[in-house]
Design an enzyme around this catalytic site. Structure first.
Site, PDB file in Angstrom:
ATOM      1  N   TYR A 291       0.682  -1.160   0.175  1.00 61.02           N
ATOM      2  CA  TYR A 291       0.098   0.005  -0.032  1.00 61.02           C
ATOM      3  C   TYR A 291       0.930   1.251  -0.065  1.00 61.02           C
ATOM      4  CZ  TYR A 291      -3.941  -3.092   0.903  1.00 61.02           C
ATOM      5  OH  TYR A 291      -4.987  -3.811   0.851  1.00 61.02           O
TER       6      TYR A 291
ATOM      7  N   LYS B  46       4.759 -14.486   4.998  1.00 63.62           N
ATOM      8  CA  LYS B  46       4.866 -15.419   3.937  1.00 63.62           C
ATOM      9  C   LYS B  46       6.477 -15.623   3.584  1.00 63.62           C
ATOM     10  CE  LYS B  46       3.301 -18.074   0.509  1.00 63.62           C
ATOM     11  NZ  LYS B  46       2.511 -19.217   0.518  1.00 63.62           N
TER      12      LYS B  46
ATOM     13  N   ASP C  83      -1.343 -18.298   3.907  1.00 65.39           N
ATOM     14  CA  ASP C  83      -2.578 -19.117   3.425  1.00 65.39           C
ATOM     15  C   ASP C  83      -2.967 -20.198   4.420  1.00 65.39           C
ATOM     16  OD1 ASP C  83       0.210 -19.735   3.045  1.00 65.39           O
ATOM     17  OD2 ASP C  83      -0.051 -21.092   1.375  1.00 65.39           O
TER      18      ASP C  83
ATOM     19  N   ASP D 288      -5.324  -6.499   5.755  1.00 62.01           N
ATOM     20  CA  ASP D 288      -6.479  -5.977   4.967  1.00 62.01           C
ATOM     21  C   ASP D 288      -7.479  -7.291   4.745  1.00 62.01           C
ATOM     22  OD1 ASP D 288      -8.416  -4.475   4.052  1.00 62.01           O
ATOM     23  OD2 ASP D 288      -7.143  -3.796   2.114  1.00 62.01           O
TER      24      ASP D 288
ATOM     25  N   ASP E 233     -10.819  -8.890   7.252  1.00 60.56           N
ATOM     26  CA  ASP E 233     -12.302  -8.954   6.583  1.00 60.56           C
ATOM     27  C   ASP E 233     -12.741 -10.514   7.046  1.00 60.56           C
ATOM     28  OD1 ASP E 233     -12.251  -6.444   5.808  1.00 60.56           O
ATOM     29  OD2 ASP E 233     -13.089  -6.806   3.881  1.00 60.56           O
TER      30      ASP E 233
END
Ligand code: NAI
Length: 332
Positions: free
Chosen positions: A124, A171, A204, A228, A232
């Protein structure tokens, strides 16, 4: 106590839920002075600037800001007001609790997670360019400074709230340099907090575990994009976007907002659920040190939702935004 607060109504359902949250907070008996500030698509149309400098200056000056969602076009158009506000105001920590609410039927009971998201860098950072026609590059910035800062925020939050464990989501098996640095920073900061357990999980696998066994986690800390997405996901575990609050926190500056967006599909029709922004107001009250009032507002929202008679459409009811808000104020 009296407080100077800013209110950014924002776009879409923003003005509706912002008015509702303001009404509830005003009904607590605290002396609240509000300054309404423009930002978002509406500010762009009226003032030619989606994030006017005067808005940024006021946010830095007030005791705290309550913010409605602001619209961002997909693809072209102006840069996200949310991302710009977080970066320019150095609101480096995004705090997103996901807690089951009584009366909202979801797949799991007693979910109680906290997602801590780094708010200022990662993908971002806004560093995108076209290398040649048909090839674009986005830079994912991870710095030691921001990673240690967010890790420390996560551990301090865990300690303040008597939580057991912080998990770093990453990751680092693939993004060896960038997420390797993020994970190293979390490990290093963990050594300063021997009273709190620390572990890590690949993003993941974390997504899979969160939907199959959300009780396996406590406090999760991660970089911007992963935060982000997973926050959610966590809001889906506890009843959806209409009920999930958040805080953006920097040093001596804080902006409280719902996780949801402007919901253009229901805007202007009195259908929006204001719970997420009211609960963001609850977090704001705690930040201001008004714990008892925060608990009262939270209990009032909980009692209206658990009775189920006056809830909005997203929770299976038929109440309008105003009817729900009136019921919360009556319960207060
Ligand atoms: P959204 O969160 O606005 O809507 C997704 C779905 O959830 C829609 O069906 C909507 O009706 C429903 N929903 C959301 N909030 C609700 C509420 N309070 N009560 C009842 N139903 C609710 O996400 P979407 O459609 O992806 O984004 C719309 C706009 O919002 C975009 O311009 C996006 O950039 C912006 N946005 C702004 C955010 C912010 O200001 N913090 C955060 C997320 C999106």
């Amino acid at each position: 106590m009296s407080y100077n607060l800013a209110l950014i109504p924002g776009d879409g359902i923003g003005p509706e839920v912002a008015a509702a949250a303001r009404r509830v907070l005003d009904a607590t008996g605290l002396e609240l002075t509000w300054t309404e500030l423009p930002a978002g698509q509406s500010a762009f149309e009226q003032l030619g600037d989606p994030l006017p400098p005067a808005t940024l200056a006021q946010v830095a000056e007030v005791d705290a800001t309550l913010k409605g969602p602001t619209a961002t076009a997909k693809g072209g158009g102006f840069r996200s007001v949310n991302v710009a506000l977080r970066q320019k105001s150095k609101l480096y920590a995004n705090y997103r609790p996901a807690r089951s609410l009584p009366g909202i039927k979801t797949r799991y009971d007693d979910v109680d997670l906290i997602v801590i998201r780094e708010n200022t860098e990662g993908l971002y950072s806004g560093l995108e360019h076209e290398v040649v026609e048909g090839v674009v590059e986005s830079l994912r910035i991870i710095t030691r400074k921001a990673s240690e800062r967010i890790a420390r925020f996560a551990f301090e939050t865990a300690r303040r709230q008597d939580r057991q464990r912080v998990t770093c989501i990453h990751k680092a098996n693939i993004l060896k340099l960038s997420d390797g640095l993020f994970l190293d920073c979390c490990r290093k900061v963990a050594e300063e907090f021997s009273d709190i357990e620390f572990d890590d999980c690949i993003v993941d696998a974390a997504a899979m575990k969160l939907v199959s066994d959300p009780h396996a986690f406590d406090v999760l800390v991660m970089e911007n994009l992963f935060g982000d997405i997973l926050s959610d996901l966590c809001s889906g575990l506890v009843g959806g976007l209409g009920v999930t609050p958040s805080a953006n926190v920097g040093d001596g500056i804080a902006v409280f907002e719902a996780v949801h967006g402007t919901a253009p599909d229901i805007a202007g029709r009195g259908l929006a659920n204001p719970t997420a922004l009211i609960l963001s107001g609850v977090i704001m009250l705690r930040y201001l040190g008004e714990k008892e009032t925060a608990d009262r507002v939270e209990a009032a929202v909980g009692s209206v939702i658990s009775k189920g008679e006056t809830v909005t459409g997203d929770l299976g009811g038929g109440a309008s935004t105003d009817e729900f808000t009136d019921a919360v104020i009556a319960a207060l």
